[in-house]
Write a protein that holds these residues in place. Structure first.
Motif, short mmCIF file in Angstrom:
data_model
loop_
_atom_site.label_atom_id
_atom_site.label_comp_id
_atom_site.label_asym_id
_atom_site.label_seq_id
_atom_site.Cartn_x
_atom_site.Cartn_y
_atom_site.Cartn_z
N UNK A 129 0.91 -1.29 0.12
CA UNK A 129 0.10 0.07 0.06
C UNK A 129 0.80 1.18 -0.08
N UNK A 130 0.70 2.26 -0.92
CA UNK A 130 1.60 3.23 -0.94
C UNK A 130 1.47 4.11 0.40
N UNK A 131 0.54 3.94 1.26
CA UNK A 131 0.62 4.66 2.49
C UNK A 131 1.48 4.04 3.47
N UNK A 132 2.35 2.98 3.06
CA UNK A 132 3.38 2.49 3.79
C UNK A 132 4.60 2.05 2.72
N UNK A 133 5.34 3.27 2.16
CA UNK A 133 6.24 3.32 1.03
C UNK A 133 7.57 2.49 1.52
N UNK A 148 18.30 -1.42 -5.36
CA UNK A 148 18.01 0.06 -4.96
C UNK A 148 19.02 0.89 -5.23
N UNK A 149 20.33 0.44 -5.54
CA UNK A 149 21.46 1.20 -6.00
C UNK A 149 21.53 1.80 -7.04
N UNK A 150 20.74 1.17 -8.17
CA UNK A 150 20.70 1.51 -9.41
C UNK A 150 19.39 2.33 -9.78
N UNK A 151 19.32 3.20 -10.70
CA UNK A 151 18.25 3.84 -11.36
C UNK A 151 17.12 3.08 -11.57
N UNK A 152 15.93 3.66 -11.16
CA UNK A 152 14.77 2.69 -11.28
C UNK A 152 13.39 3.67 -11.71
N UNK A 153 12.55 3.22 -12.60
CA UNK A 153 11.38 3.73 -12.85
C UNK A 153 10.24 3.62 -12.06
N UNK A 154 9.78 4.47 -10.96
CA UNK A 154 8.64 4.14 -10.33
C UNK A 154 7.22 4.88 -10.95
N UNK A 155 6.36 3.98 -10.93
CA UNK A 155 5.26 4.33 -12.04
C UNK A 155 3.92 4.48 -10.87
N UNK A 156 3.38 5.62 -10.85
CA UNK A 156 2.12 5.67 -10.01
C UNK A 156 0.92 6.33 -11.29
N UNK A 168 3.16 13.22 1.28
CA UNK A 168 4.33 12.69 2.21
C UNK A 168 5.16 11.35 1.78
N UNK A 169 3.96 10.54 1.44
CA UNK A 169 4.31 8.87 1.07
C UNK A 169 5.11 8.90 -0.31
N UNK A 170 4.72 9.85 -1.13
CA UNK A 170 5.14 9.98 -2.66
C UNK A 170 6.72 10.70 -2.41
N UNK A 171 6.94 11.58 -1.52
CA UNK A 171 7.98 12.16 -1.06
C UNK A 171 9.24 11.20 -0.54
N UNK A 172 8.50 10.28 0.10
CA UNK A 172 9.66 9.24 0.52
C UNK A 172 10.00 8.27 -0.27
N UNK A 173 9.22 7.87 -1.23
CA UNK A 173 9.71 7.37 -2.42
C UNK A 173 10.66 7.87 -3.17
N UNK A 174 10.58 9.12 -3.45
CA UNK A 174 11.59 9.81 -4.26
C UNK A 174 12.84 9.79 -3.67
N UNK A 175 12.71 9.88 -2.12
CA UNK A 175 13.83 9.87 -1.18
C UNK A 175 14.58 8.53 -1.53
N UNK A 176 14.04 7.60 -1.53
CA UNK A 176 14.75 6.17 -1.63
C UNK A 176 15.02 5.85 -3.03
N UNK A 177 14.65 6.58 -4.16
CA UNK A 177 15.03 6.25 -5.26
C UNK A 177 16.48 6.64 -5.39
N UNK A 178 17.24 5.93 -6.51
CA UNK A 178 18.45 6.29 -6.65
C UNK A 178 18.91 7.40 -7.59
N UNK A 179 19.76 8.43 -7.45
CA UNK A 179 19.82 9.05 -8.61
C UNK A 179 20.06 8.74 -10.06
N UNK A 180 19.25 9.46 -10.91
CA UNK A 180 18.98 9.18 -12.17
C UNK A 180 17.86 8.39 -12.46
#
Length: 257
Positions: A129-133, A148-156, A168-180
């Motif tokens: 559930x997105x409410x628990x990223x 998680x160390x490689x670039x990923x495409x997250x689709x919503x 805030x949940x989307x912001x947390x996902x952005x934070x966990x995504x690798x650069x690129x």
């Protein structure tokens, strides 16, 4: 889908994934889903074309990210039921080794999805559930398909408008995504001139498995934070984007390396 109910499905309450399936011309839906979809179509006759263009946008974005940006791992949150031209199929046309993790919070959708994807070694479906990223990210890593160390495409895609305040949940996902990495979002929009029609759609979804919360394009852009937005012309014809603006808006954003 048979109207019989062997798995404890609530076939009398419209389900957002099955409404979407019906709009796309799929068969994984029940009478309640079809009735709800027809009510949406009565308020917004453009909805069927909008759903088709939404699916086209998803496919074009995935192909672009795989072919032009070198992305080889995708996490599709709120994936719903596998239908035509799924993420793993589109990415696989570029690289058969591209990896996809589908995520949905509906246990029945996940069971059905796993059955349909059982023989695809580069694909997994997890319940989350997105409410628990953090839980989504942990489960995606557990599949062995997400580095998680490689670039990923997250689709919503056609997801966030079913949540009342997911910033805030989307912001947390952005934070966990690798650069690129890249974030792909499509979202139901709202316009003052169709406010009464939007209210009718909200009433339909209020009786379904989830309510709906349309947002303005400006509010939708906030989900990207400081990600750099790509030119939408790569994913949808400008005239189609303008024509469908009454229904929704989408974007693809890149996390700075």
């Amino acid at each position: 889908m048979s109207e019989r109910n062997p798995y404890g499905l609530d076939v009398n309450t419209a389900n957002v994934a099955r409404i979407y399936d019906y709009m796309l011309g799929g068969k994984d839906n029940f009478a309640a889903d079809r009735a709800a979809a027809e009510q949406v179509l009565k308020a917004f006759p453009e909805s069927r074309e909008g759903v088709r263009l939404n699916r086209q946008y998803l496919g074009n974005a995935v192909h672009h990210l795989a072919a032009r940006e070198g992305i080889r791992q995708f996490v599709d949150i709120g994936a719903g039921l596998p239908t035509q031209q799924n993420v793993h199929q589109v990415a696989g046309t570029v690289d058969p080794e591209a990896r996809t993790v589908y995520v949905d919070n509906d246990s029945i959708v996940c069971v059905h999805g796993r059955a349909l994807l059982a023989h695809a070694p580069t694909v997994a479906m997890v319940e989350g559930d997105l409410r628990d990223p953090e839980d989504i990210w942990a489960k995606a890593k557990e599949t062995g398909l997400l580095d998680p160390e490689e670039p990923v495409a997250v689709l919503m895609v056609a997801l966030l408008h079913f949540l009342d305040d997911p910033y805030s949940e989307v912001a947390k996902l952005r934070e966990m995504m690798a650069p690129g990495s890249f974030l792909v979002i499509t979202h139901m929009s709202m316009a003052e001139r169709r406010a009464k029609d939007t209210d009718k759609v909200k009433d339909v979804y209020a009786r379904a498995s989830s309510g709906v919360f349309p947002r303005t394009p400006e509010e939708i852009r906030l989900f990207f934070g400081d990600f750099e937005l790509l030119d939408n012309d790569a994913f949808i014809a400008p005239n189609a984007l303008e024509r469908m603006a009454i229904l929704g808006w989408g974007g693809v954003g890149r996390k700075k390396a």
